[in-house]
Design a protein around this motif. Structure first.
Motif, PDB file in Angstrom:
ATOM      1  N   LYS A 196       0.638  -1.206  -0.008  1.00 22.48           N
ATOM      2  CA  LYS A 196       0.111   0.198  -0.042  1.00 22.48           C
ATOM      3  C   LYS A 196       0.881   1.195   0.123  1.00 22.48           C
ATOM      4  CE  LYS A 196      -4.143  -1.564   2.283  1.00 22.48           C
ATOM      5  NZ  LYS A 196      -5.019  -1.355   3.357  1.00 22.48           N
ATOM      6  N   ASN A 542      -5.367   3.660   8.091  1.00 23.31           N
ATOM      7  CA  ASN A 542      -5.521   2.785   7.296  1.00 23.31           C
ATOM      8  C   ASN A 542      -6.794   2.362   7.573  1.00 23.31           C
ATOM      9  OD1 ASN A 542      -5.407   0.717   5.424  1.00 23.31           O
ATOM     10  ND2 ASN A 542      -4.022  -0.482   6.651  1.00 23.31           N
ATOM     11  N   SER A 546     -13.245   1.740   3.674  1.00 20.42           N
ATOM     12  CA  SER A 546     -13.343   2.969   3.047  1.00 20.42           C
ATOM     13  C   SER A 546     -12.244   3.000   1.768  1.00 20.42           C
ATOM     14  CB  SER A 546     -13.441   4.046   3.756  1.00 20.42           C
ATOM     15  OG  SER A 546     -12.227   4.421   4.349  1.00 20.42           O
ATOM     16  N   ARG A 547     -11.307   1.899   2.001  1.00 24.91           N
ATOM     17  CA  ARG A 547     -10.037   1.814   0.921  1.00 24.91           C
ATOM     18  C   ARG A 547      -9.241   2.994   0.915  1.00 24.91           C
ATOM     19  NH1 ARG A 547     -14.198  -0.750  -1.618  1.00 24.91           N
ATOM     20  NH2 ARG A 547     -14.711   1.032  -3.098  1.00 24.91           N
ATOM     21  N   LEU A 548      -9.081   3.652   2.048  1.00 21.93           N
ATOM     22  CA  LEU A 548      -8.257   4.726   2.300  1.00 21.93           C
ATOM     23  C   LEU A 548      -7.012   4.502   3.244  1.00 21.93           C
ATOM     24  CD1 LEU A 548      -7.968   8.009   1.920  1.00 21.93           C
ATOM     25  CD2 LEU A 548      -9.220   8.322   4.042  1.00 21.93           C
ATOM     26  N   TYR A 549      -5.959   5.010   2.576  1.00 19.92           N
ATOM     27  CA  TYR A 549      -4.694   4.623   3.137  1.00 19.92           C
ATOM     28  C   TYR A 549      -3.879   6.062   3.246  1.00 19.92           C
ATOM     29  CZ  TYR A 549       0.108   3.091   4.302  1.00 19.92           C
ATOM     30  OH  TYR A 549       1.445   2.921   4.736  1.00 19.92           O
ATOM     31  N   PHE A 550      -3.439   6.576   4.200  1.00 20.48           N
ATOM     32  CA  PHE A 550      -2.597   7.708   4.281  1.00 20.48           C
ATOM     33  C   PHE A 550      -1.631   7.738   5.479  1.00 20.48           C
ATOM     34  CE2 PHE A 550      -2.455  12.181   5.877  1.00 20.48           C
ATOM     35  CZ  PHE A 550      -2.122  12.691   4.742  1.00 20.48           C
ATOM     36  N   PHE A 573      -0.309   8.357  -0.006  1.00 22.40           N
ATOM     37  CA  PHE A 573      -1.615   8.484   0.123  1.00 22.40           C
ATOM     38  C   PHE A 573      -2.230   7.376  -0.868  1.00 22.40           C
ATOM     39  CE2 PHE A 573      -5.648  10.032  -1.889  1.00 22.40           C
ATOM     40  CZ  PHE A 573      -6.384  10.070  -0.732  1.00 22.40           C
ATOM     41  N   TYR A 575      -5.901   5.627  -2.364  1.00 22.26           N
ATOM     42  CA  TYR A 575      -7.457   5.616  -2.213  1.00 22.26           C
ATOM     43  C   TYR A 575      -7.908   4.671  -3.325  1.00 22.26           C
ATOM     44  CZ  TYR A 575     -12.500   6.752  -2.614  1.00 22.26           C
ATOM     45  OH  TYR A 575     -13.738   6.849  -2.633  1.00 22.26           O
ATOM     46  N   ASN A 582      -7.084   1.543  -7.850  1.00 23.40           N
ATOM     47  CA  ASN A 582      -6.555   2.469  -6.985  1.00 23.40           C
ATOM     48  C   ASN A 582      -5.572   3.650  -7.451  1.00 23.40           C
ATOM     49  OD1 ASN A 582      -6.163   2.151  -3.732  1.00 23.40           O
ATOM     50  ND2 ASN A 582      -4.091   2.342  -4.539  1.00 23.40           N
ATOM     51  N   GLU A 584      -2.746   6.423  -6.490  1.00 21.70           N
ATOM     52  CA  GLU A 584      -1.853   6.617  -5.136  1.00 21.70           C
ATOM     53  C   GLU A 584      -0.865   7.734  -5.458  1.00 21.70           C
ATOM     54  OE1 GLU A 584       0.846   3.014  -3.585  1.00 21.70           O
ATOM     55  OE2 GLU A 584       1.994   3.898  -5.379  1.00 21.70           O
TER      56      GLU A 584
END
Length: 843
Positions: A196, A542, A546-550, A573, A575, A582, A584
């Motif tokens: 990710k 993470n 919501s499939r959000l990674y920051f 980042f 999403y 996805n 990135e």
């Protein structure tokens, strides 16, 4: 006899104090206060129910007593029983109730206690474990219960005769849930995945196969990743998005490595049969990584899970190696690997091809070309590397790991020739080595707080000695690096979605350069030292739903010698637009205080020309980089599409670090370079067949503002790179075929081939005004393994590099020939057709 009244007063006071002290010692205190003091003094934890100790008071035991003596004293003074578990946990029961209680501890696989685990009894009673993972309940006729917790597999325990004298120890296995997240399980090959955070992760023990490779060599494998190239087919010259090799940070178990290649770059120094995880960051690396302006390659040989005792040994046409792992106990193991060249005993076809490539256009080959009568040569070359790891778990929370590595290359070439009754000889000795050590400690305070501390050292030496009979000349050159430091990191898990890390790093690097010449006598030895302090802050969010990674972090550097601060932010980042697509965004700012430069192209016989130096904040500035990239990742129905656009700028570079062989070779100035590029990967899997096609575009330009022609193409610019591979894996058989095409690297041509005989110099066109011919290569590899009935595993591998035996140019420059006094064109070529074969046995 006269006794002063003062004496009576002192005696009275003395006995009064003794009496008061004695009375204080006999004072009863609440039982709970006593056990709290014992917990603090002996670092133990008591488990009990309040009903068993409520209202209980007694005289505390003496502090000088041992833990066991105190427990015996308390048991004698009360109607309680004390069960001591490994001097860590102490259970308290009433003596008459002990046989009626079932107790236990619930742990994760890493021996960390699990808090709030649910104990479901047969009568629907529900009990939760405390912070130590402890629980207890009254014994029943039928003791059937289950233990569950989110993220772990529920365990059912059923027994009519549970041992009530000792508490149960229950280990819960983690529950692996397949989430609908966009992550390629296999990208480029089995055992390679993309995380990710944008990094590529290689698991050598799960590695499939790639064209030309029969072993999971970390530095050869990473060259298959779009955006990663080697301008001269060397693992000692890896260029990531247009950067030089020294701008990459190579870490082996936290130790910075200054030597990355055996055989002067044709073989990686990292034993491919040892590494457990290799992480490669082209951009967006963690703030805990410093001292690089290009990529980060972090190699960890610590396994993620407990492994059984193993031993393996192998041999190929260059080297032989052994690997062993032995569990000393349930909490400790030792791991050893060693590898050595076989060139001392046999010259294989692979060795001959490697040797011919390495010694092209060096002072050693120049000597042989210029001697036409009675020429003799004796060459001795060997290398080895060895590693040692010791892991010790202490209790349930602590782990100590020690890592050691040693790497060494030796070359000795003796040449002699006789012409016109005049004897001439040269004896060349070249030695390159890198030693490293790391001691780390990890403490799991609880399930949400971990502390890591490691102390490391890395020592590198490059030494050359050239003795020539003509003129009785003796030349010595040396370059040494001493690097040591300490890292402190705290990891906090705030919730299932959010975590926070902070840390401190101290790094000291000292570089020494030595030059000594006889006839005429000359001696110079210079040592420079830099000390850097860094404060790191990093937070990660993470959310798989919501499939959000920051992830965002910053690194604040302070260079002690320059009294200079710098702030380096990092961002990752990601999403998930939907289940298949996805987006990135990665960005980073980094700096680097050390670099490799070339004083003269014939340094170290022209074989290993680069030497390390540190910044002086003046003529050798601190290198700084900034980079941003936008990535679109699509995966569905075994199709994969990865498109990444990036911009990268590096400032503070010097001409001497770029390997110029034109009019800039002897000019010392500083500048920067900018790269704008696109990387595309298309992959398709059809049952056991995997194929992919990658394309990279790079527009890479220098800007040396103090030079008359400031902007021109970078020496490491490969405008177009196109690669294809097809791999088939079924059962124990694997086969791969692949091609690689690159446009030629830049070169500078002479403006005229006419020279002034009184002042013979080459007059050049503008720097890098032309390009070499394109590079094209076809590679093949195949492996087969089989296992005997007694569990011994055998593996056979065959590879051929450059099957078509194409003569590829990798460098071209011009010089004045001392024989003809004219301009001479000097070309360097890639490996010719090179076969290799390996055999390995494991058990």
């Amino acid at each position: 006899m006269f006794i002063p009244k003062r004496f009576y007063f002192l005696c009275f006071t003395f006995f009064l104090v003794l009496n008061l002290f004695s009375q204080d010692n006999q004072t009863v205190v609440p039982f709970k206060k006593i056990i709290i003091e014992i917990e603090q003094q002996h670092q133990v934890s008591f488990n009990y129910t309040e009903n068993n100790i409520v209202g209980l008071q007694l005289v505390p035991p003496k502090k000088s007593l041992s833990l066991e003596q105190k427990l015996v004293y308390l048991e004698r003074k009360t109607n309680l029983h004390f069960e001591n578990i490994e001097n860590q946990y102490i259970n308290i029961y009433k003596k008459e109730n002990k046989s009626q209680i079932v107790c236990g501890y619930v742990f994760a696989a890493d021996n960390m206690p699990i808090e709030n685990a649910n104990i479901h009894l047969a009568d629907t009673t529900l009990i939760a474990t405390d912070s130590k993972g402890y629980f207890e309940f009254n014994k029943r006729d039928k003791n059937i219960f289950s233990v569950s917790h989110i993220g772990f597999i529920t365990q059912k325990i059923e027994s009519d005769n549970l041992d009530t004298k000792n508490c149960l120890k229950i280990l819960l296995e983690p529950e692996i849930t397949q989430l609908d997240e966009i992550k390629a399980n296999a990208i480029l090959a089995s055992g390679i995945s993309k995380n990710k955070d944008g990094s590529f992760e290689i698991k050598p023990k799960k590695f499939g196969i790639l064209p030309g490779l029969i072993e999971p060599d970390a530095l050869q494998t990473m060259q298959q990743i779009p955006g990663v190239n080697s301008i001269d087919e060397s693992v000692s010259s890896i260029n990531v998005r247009g950067g030089t090799h020294d701008q990459n940070l190579f870490l082996w178990n936290g130790i910075r490595m200054f030597q990355t290649g055996h055989f002067f770059g044709l073989i990686s120094v990292f034993n491919p049969n040892l590494a457990h995880t290799i992480s490669i960051y082209k951009n967006g690396s963690s703030a805990f990584y410093g001292e690089s302006v290009s990529s980060v390659v972090a190699i960890s040989s610590t396994p993620e899970t407990t492994e059984k005792n193993t031993f393996s040994a192998g041999i190929n046409m260059i080297n032989a190696d052994v690997y062993a792992k032995y569990n000393l106990s349930k909490k400790s193991y030792i791991e050893i690997s060693a590898r050595k060249s076989i060139t001392d005993y046999v010259e294989t076809p692979t060795y001959k091809e490697y040797f011919d490539k390495i010694f092209q256009n060096t002072t050693i080959s120049d000597f042989s070309l210029n001697q036409n009568i009675d020429y003799q040569s004796k060459k001795e070359f060997d290398f080895y590397d060895a590693t040692l790891k010791y892991v010790q778990k202490i209790g349930l929370r602590d782990q100590i790991v020690m890592d050691l590595i040693t790497i060494k290359d030796n070359l000795e070439v003796f040449q002699s020739a006789t012409s016109n009754d005049l004897a001439k000889s040269e004896n060349n000795i070249l030695r390159q080595k890198n030693y490293g050590g790391n001691l780390s400690w990890k403490r799991n305070w609880n399930s949400s707080n971990i502390t890591k501390i490691n102390i490391y050292n890395s020592s590198y030496e490059l030494f050359a000695n050239q003795k020539m009979t003509s003129g009785n000349l003796n030349v010595i050159q040396g370059n040494t690096v001493d690097n040591n430091g300490i890292n402190l990191e705290n990891d906090h898990v705030i919730s299932s979605k959010f975590s926070f890390n902070e840390g401190y790093q101290f790094n000291e690097i000292g570089v020494t350069n030595l030059e000594e010449v006889s006839n005429p006598d000359f001696y110079r030895k210079i040592k420079d030292v830099l000390r850097t302090h860094a404060l790191i802050l990093e937070g990660k969010y993470n959310d798989t739903i919501s499939r959000l990674y920051f992830k965002v972090g910053t690194r604040i550097n302070y260079i002690q010698e320059f009294k200079k601060y710098s702030v380096e932010p990092r961002i990752q980042f990601g999403y998930g637009i939907n289940k298949t697509l996805n987006l990135e965004l990665l960005g980073e700012m980094k700096s680097q205080n050390s670099q490799q430069i070339i004083y003269l192209q014939k340094d170290y016989f022209g074989i290993e020309k680069r030497r390390w130096i540190v910044s002086d904040n003046n003529t050798v500035p601190i290198q700084r980089s900034k980079q941003i990239s936008l990535n679109l990742f699509y995966k569905q129905n075994d199709w994969l599409l990865d498109i990444e656009n990036f911009y990268k700028k590096v400032t503070g570079i010097t001409t001497s670090s770029q390997g110029f062989q034109n009019q800039l070779e002897f000019i010392r100035t500083t500048g920067d370079y900018e790269v704008l590029g696109t990387e595309i990967l298309i992959q398709k899997k059809i049952k056991q067949f995997l194929t992919w096609l990658s394309y990279t575009y790079n527009d890479n330009k220098y800007d040396f503002s103090n030079y008359e022609y400031p902007i021109f193409p970078n020496n490491f610019e490969l405008i177009h790179t196109l690669s294809w591979a097809g791999m088939y894996e079924k059962n124990n058989f694997k086969i791969a075929l692949g091609t690689k095409f690159t446009s030629g690297k830049p070169k500078t041509t002479p403006a005229s081939f006419d020279i002034n005989p009184y002042n013979p110099v080459v007059t050049y066109n503008n720097p890098n005004n032309s390009n070499l011919n394109s590079f094209f290569q076809v590679n093949f590899s195949s492996t087969y393994k089989w296992e005997t009935t007694n569990g011994i595993l055998f593996k056979l591998g065959i590879s051929i590099l450059n099957i078509l035996n194409k003569k590829n140019e990798i460098n071209k420059y011009y010089r004045i020939s001392s024989l003809t006094n004219s301009i001479e064109e000097v070309e360097t070529y890639s490996l010719e057709r090179t076969p290799n074969m390996s055999f390995r046995v494991s058990f």
